[in-house]
Scaffold this motif. Structure first.
Motif: not given
Length: 223
Positions: A80-86, A119-120
């Motif tokens: 989720l962090n890599e594919k959406v959040y960023k 990640t920020d």
């Protein structure tokens, strides 16, 4: 036929055909459709947040339920962090809220630190709550797939008016309704959740433009 020469075909493709396409699109009906609401008026997190600092109202939010074992969906959260959040860290009023049971603060902080290594985390929110409050929030989604040990492999998209957004004609979902997005499926996050967040933001952008247009029209007629 002598009339149809290579030069005329090239000119048609370069100039005439694009013009025809433009005219068709500019005069045609706008087929943009809003992202469906699958459940209206879910419980706002502000009602179960002890700090009173987190809310869904006026934010585009993605909610995750970590459960008693916060590492159950660890790989899904990384997806989720890599594919959406960023992809949306620069978008206004965007947040991902990860909810876990009281007493799991140490494990949640460790997981937060692992995700935040590269990640920020400014728009990640980790929030503790009681078992009863977590279940009440989840129940307000009206989703018939129960939590497992207070955890879910799904990520849920909430709009600024605190409605659960999803899909009503999803070929991969029961009865065609997509309530949540499988965090363990990179393809689903890419092809569905990321696209749906974009659609939701475009919906707000289109509404903003229409509102400003109406204001300009009223000024012109002296209203």
């Amino acid at each position: 036929m002598k009339f149809i020469t290579k030069k005329r075909v090239v000119l048609f493709l370069l100039f005439i055909f694009p013009l025809i396409c433009f005219l068709i699109l500019s005069t045609g009906k706008n087929n943009f459709t809003k992202l469906p609401i699958v459940t209206k008026n879910i419980t706002d997190i502000s009602k179960i947040d002890g700090t009173k600092k987190v809310q869904l109202k006026d934010n585009v939010s993605i909610i995750c339920f970590l459960g008693n074992d916060v590492n159950t969906n660890k790989s899904g959260l990384f997806n989720l962090n890599e594919k959406v959040y960023k992809k949306f860290t620069d978008y206004k009023k965007f947040q991902i809220v990860a909810i876990y049971p009281n007493g799991k603060e140490t494990e949640a902080e460790k997981l937060k630190g692992e995700i935040g290594a590269f990640t920020d985390m400014q728009k990640w929110v980790f929030m503790a709550s009681s078992k009863e409050e977590i279940e009440a929030l989840y129940s307000s989604f009206s989703f018939d797939e129960p939590l497992t040990n207070l955890a879910s492999s799904k990520a849920f998209l909430i709009d600024k008016n605190v409605n659960l957004r999803g899909r009503l004609k999803d070929s991969d979902s029961k009865d065609g309704k997509l309530y949540g997005y499988n965090m363990n499926s990179v393809s689903e996050l890419n092809a569905k959740l990321k696209d749906d967040v974009k659609v939701l933001y475009y919906e707000y952008y289109a509404a903003f433009k229409e509102k400003n247009k109406n204001k300009a029209d009223r000024k012109e007629v002296g209203l």
